[in-house]
Design a protein around this motif. Structure first.
Motif, short mmCIF file in Angstrom:
data_model
loop_
_atom_site.label_atom_id
_atom_site.label_comp_id
_atom_site.label_asym_id
_atom_site.label_seq_id
_atom_site.Cartn_x
_atom_site.Cartn_y
_atom_site.Cartn_z
N SER A 25 62.81 57.16 51.78
CA SER A 25 64.06 57.85 51.48
C SER A 25 65.00 57.06 50.57
O SER A 25 65.80 57.65 49.85
CB SER A 25 64.79 58.21 52.78
N ASP A 26 64.92 55.73 50.60
CA ASP A 26 65.80 54.89 49.77
C ASP A 26 65.00 53.71 49.22
O ASP A 26 65.17 52.58 49.66
CB ASP A 26 66.99 54.40 50.61
N SER A 32 65.77 46.08 47.64
CA SER A 32 66.86 45.11 47.55
C SER A 32 67.11 44.43 48.90
O SER A 32 67.21 43.20 48.98
CB SER A 32 68.13 45.82 47.07
N TRP A 33 67.20 45.23 49.96
CA TRP A 33 67.41 44.67 51.30
C TRP A 33 66.25 43.76 51.70
O TRP A 33 66.47 42.65 52.19
CB TRP A 33 67.55 45.80 52.33
N LEU A 54 61.02 32.43 46.63
CA LEU A 54 60.33 33.64 46.21
C LEU A 54 61.30 34.77 45.89
O LEU A 54 62.27 35.01 46.61
CB LEU A 54 59.38 34.12 47.31
N SER A 55 61.04 35.47 44.79
CA SER A 55 61.81 36.67 44.45
C SER A 55 60.96 37.53 43.53
O SER A 55 60.04 37.06 42.89
CB SER A 55 63.14 36.31 43.78
N GLN A 62 61.42 47.28 39.83
CA GLN A 62 61.41 48.64 39.29
C GLN A 62 60.17 49.40 39.74
O GLN A 62 60.27 50.58 40.11
CB GLN A 62 61.50 48.62 37.77
N ALA A 63 59.01 48.76 39.72
CA ALA A 63 57.77 49.43 40.15
C ALA A 63 57.83 49.77 41.64
O ALA A 63 57.42 50.86 42.04
CB ALA A 63 56.56 48.55 39.84
N LEU A 64 58.35 48.86 42.45
CA LEU A 64 58.48 49.14 43.88
C LEU A 64 59.49 50.26 44.11
O LEU A 64 59.24 51.17 44.91
CB LEU A 64 58.90 47.88 44.64
N ALA A 65 60.61 50.22 43.41
CA ALA A 65 61.64 51.24 43.58
C ALA A 65 61.17 52.62 43.11
O ALA A 65 61.60 53.64 43.64
CB ALA A 65 62.92 50.84 42.85
#
Length: 119
Positions: A25-26, A32-33, A54-55, A62-65
């Motif tokens: 849903s988000d 980000s969280w 790690l980041s 963007q791909a994950l979102a």
């Protein structure tokens, strides 16, 4: 780029039904969280043990979102992890095996040699 972190995100979200629904849903908010709160945790260790280096790259975020499993695969994410998580999120919106077929069709243009998915 950290294939490990991509796989860790996919693995940990897939194993928590609440996170699966949150990511569905988000997606941008969940990414980000998760990066802020969970990326540094060491799996199967005490909560006090953390890492800080790690980041995600912007391309990974963007791909994950975007729930972009093709780009995630091209970045080195393990396809089994994206498939199982995305089945949990999207299969309910499709008929039997319809999502899995669409997943495969979206990746049909990728040819050997496949991206390295080792971590």
């Amino acid at each position: 780029m950290s294939k490990y972190l991509l796989d860790k995100f996919l693995y940990t979200v897939d194993r928590d039904p609440e996170l699966v629904e949150r990511y569905r849903s988000d997606p941008a908010g969940t990414v980000s969280w998760w990066e802020r709160e969970m990326a540094g945790t060491l799996l199967n260790c005490t909560a006090g043990e953390r890492t800080t280096w790690l980041s995600f790259t912007e391309e990974e975020r963007q791909a994950l979102a975007a729930h972009d499993h093709v780009t995630l695969f091209q970045l080195g994410a393990h396809p089994f992890l994206t498939l199982t998580l995305f089945i949990a999120m999207f299969e309910r919106d499709h008929g039997p095996l319809e999502y899995q077929r669409a997943y495969g069709k979206a990746m049909a243009h990728i040819s050997l040699p496949y991206p390295d998915i080792t971590t």
